[in-house]
Design an enzyme around this catalytic site. Structure first.
Site, PDB file in Angstrom:
ATOM      1  N   GLY A   1      -1.720   7.355   8.321  1.00 24.13           N
ATOM      2  CA  GLY A   1      -1.262   6.201   7.554  1.00 24.13           C
ATOM      3  C   GLY A   1      -0.614   5.202   8.490  1.00 24.13           C
ATOM      4  O   GLY A   1       0.500   5.421   8.959  1.00 24.13           O
ATOM      5  N   MET A   2      -1.325   4.110   8.784  1.00 20.31           N
ATOM      6  CA  MET A   2      -0.857   3.102   9.746  1.00 20.31           C
ATOM      7  C   MET A   2      -0.120   1.996   8.996  1.00 20.31           C
ATOM      8  O   MET A   2      -0.733   1.235   8.242  1.00 20.31           O
ATOM      9  CB  MET A   2      -2.031   2.516  10.522  1.00 20.31           C
ATOM     10  CG  MET A   2      -2.851   3.546  11.296  1.00 20.31           C
ATOM     11  SD  MET A   2      -1.955   4.304  12.662  1.00 20.31           S
ATOM     12  CE  MET A   2      -1.831   2.919  13.793  1.00 20.31           C
TER      13      MET A   2
ATOM     14  N   CYS B   1       7.370   6.651  -4.221  1.00 15.84           N
ATOM     15  CA  CYS B   1       6.229   6.145  -3.456  1.00 15.84           C
ATOM     16  C   CYS B   1       5.661   7.238  -2.559  1.00 15.84           C
ATOM     17  O   CYS B   1       4.441   7.400  -2.457  1.00 15.84           O
ATOM     18  CB  CYS B   1       6.642   4.939  -2.626  1.00 15.84           C
ATOM     19  SG  CYS B   1       5.312   4.281  -1.586  1.00 15.84           S
TER      20      CYS B   1
ATOM     21  N   GLY C   1       1.721  -0.405  10.520  1.00 22.54           N
ATOM     22  CA  GLY C   1       1.978  -1.566  11.356  1.00 22.54           C
ATOM     23  C   GLY C   1       3.294  -1.459  12.084  1.00 22.54           C
ATOM     24  O   GLY C   1       3.742  -2.421  12.707  1.00 22.54           O
ATOM     25  N   GLY C   2       3.922  -0.274  12.018  1.00 25.78           N
ATOM     26  CA  GLY C   2       5.178  -0.028  12.714  1.00 25.78           C
ATOM     27  C   GLY C   2       4.982   0.877  13.914  1.00 25.78           C
ATOM     28  O   GLY C   2       3.906   1.449  14.117  1.00 25.78           O
TER      29      GLY C   2
ATOM     30  N   CYS D   1       9.628  -2.760   0.090  1.00 20.57           N
ATOM     31  CA  CYS D   1       8.531  -3.642   0.490  1.00 20.57           C
ATOM     32  C   CYS D   1       8.296  -4.767  -0.506  1.00 20.57           C
ATOM     33  O   CYS D   1       8.176  -5.921  -0.132  1.00 20.57           O
ATOM     34  CB  CYS D   1       7.251  -2.829   0.658  1.00 20.57           C
ATOM     35  SG  CYS D   1       5.786  -3.852   0.912  1.00 20.57           S
TER      36      CYS D   1
END
EC number: 2.8.1.13
Length: 375
Positions: free
Chosen positions: A16-17, A107, A19-20, A203
């Site tokens: 699970g990418m 989540c 972006g961090g 988010c």
């Protein structure tokens, strides 16, 4: 870390990418360990006005840059419908009921370790991986969830509602590392996210003021602010905007004959729509001796035929607190050795046995601590 060629593995892992930096390094480490690695970027929120408050476009670009750098494929998936149905509607319902929920926990349970896991398996993956600071251990035929090695970054609190079967299909490469090590690895390998700040907050709210966001979905119901003696000393704009232990934003400073001690939220009277406040950081009603929890999720089945001594957190980043947990007709009751400050209905209590995260539940009520005698 060895730079020698890894022994190839047959297992296919989809990371699970986000972006961090944590998920970026997770993908790199798995490659170095010989796994067949691919990435997947999840979009969990759609803005009606086209404004990307949660930096989804930037995050996707960063995830793509990292995948290009390390030479893996990046999938994308939109779980916004699942997020709305299984996380956001619950989030609104909790606020409407006067509680303070933690959507990140739901989540993880419903999206990252359910919708994402199912999607990855459909793509042919054997395992998924995330950048969470937790560890897993296989013991006695089941998979346990353990705290991350870095106590400052441990995220087991947020994963306590994920079942052992899901943990068994998941890898957590950075859980064995400390944060500075993770950034050093990213920098050494030229990853675009090496110096990117950690994401904070929820988010779907992003940089907006929380009150402004909530007003879009729930009508504000102003009411009185009362002291514990029943004296009305102000007005609140809506109980949902306040949480137990809150000090800022009450708008009741400078009252005559009130002294200089700051005011704190002590509770909410939902029937009368009244916010209850008191003065002083050590106000007795800020402290609880016990709590009642419901909606309990265990990572693996837990035996509670008799009261059991454990440790618990009633909020993220709190040090573990000694308690006795017992199952009652009303739910699960935890009695603490020491007074617990600002125990908040709607938040989660999470139980530990050493480094093992057993699970947890949602705080329903708290019992005040009796400072006049025995607790």
């Amino acid at each position: 870390m060895s730079e020698s060629a890894p022994t190839p593995r047959r297992e296919r892992v989809i990371v699970g990418m986000s972006g961090g930096v944590d998920s970026s390094v997770s993908a790199l480490l798995l490659l170095q360990q010989g796994y067949q690695v691919e990435g997947l970027f999840m979009k969990n929120w759609d803005e009606d006005d086209g404004t990307e408050y949660c930096t989804a476009r930037e995050d996707l670009a960063d995830a793509q840059a990292v995948c290009d750098r390390i030479g893996i494929k990046l999938h994308t998936a939109n779980f916004a419908a699942e997020y709305w149905d299984n996380v956001f509607e619950h989030f609104l319902a909790e606020y409407k009921a006067g509680r303070t929920p933690n959507p990140d926990i739901l989540c993880n349970r419903e999206i990252k370790f359910k919708a994402f896991l199912d999607y990855a398996l459909m793509l042919g993956a054997d395992l998924i991986a995330t950048g969470h600071y937790v560890r897993r251990r296989d013991r006695d035929g089941r998979t346990e969830l353990l705290k991350g090695l870095d106590p400052n970054k441990d995220q087991s609190y947020f994963l306590h509602a994920v079942g052992g079967e899901q943990i068994a299909r998941s890898l957590f490469p950075v859980g064995e590392l400390e944060k500075p090590e993770v950034r050093a690895i990213a920098e050494k390998h030229g990853l675009a996210t090496a110096k990117k700040k950690d994401s904070t907050g929820i988010c779907f709210i992003g940089e907006r003021r929380f009150t402004d966001f909530l007003k879009q979905y729930l009508p504000a119901q102003p009411g009185d602010i009362e002291t514990t003696e029943g004296k009305v000393i102000g007005r609140h704009s809506g109980l949902m905007y306040h949480t137990i232990g809150q000090r800022q934003g009450l708008g009741i400073g400078g009252l005559k004959e009130a002294g200089d001690d700051p005011w704190y939220v002590l509770g909410k009277d939902l029937q009368r729509n009244v916010l209850l406040v008191g003065q002083g950081n050590d106000h007795p009603l800020l402290f609880s001796r016990a709590l009642l929890a419901s909606r309990i999720y265990w990572v693996n089945p837990v035996e509670l035929e008799r009261p059991r001594r454990l440790r618990a957190k009633v909020r993220y980043r709190q040090s573990d607190q000694d308690c006795v947990l017992e199952k009652t007709a009303e739910g699960y009751r935890a009695v603490f050795d020491e007074p617990q400050r600002a125990v908040t209905p709607g938040q989660s209590v999470v139980f530990y046995d050493g480094d093992v995260c057993l699970g947890g539940g949602v705080i329903e009520t708290a019992e005040a601590w009796d400072f006049g005698g025995r607790p």
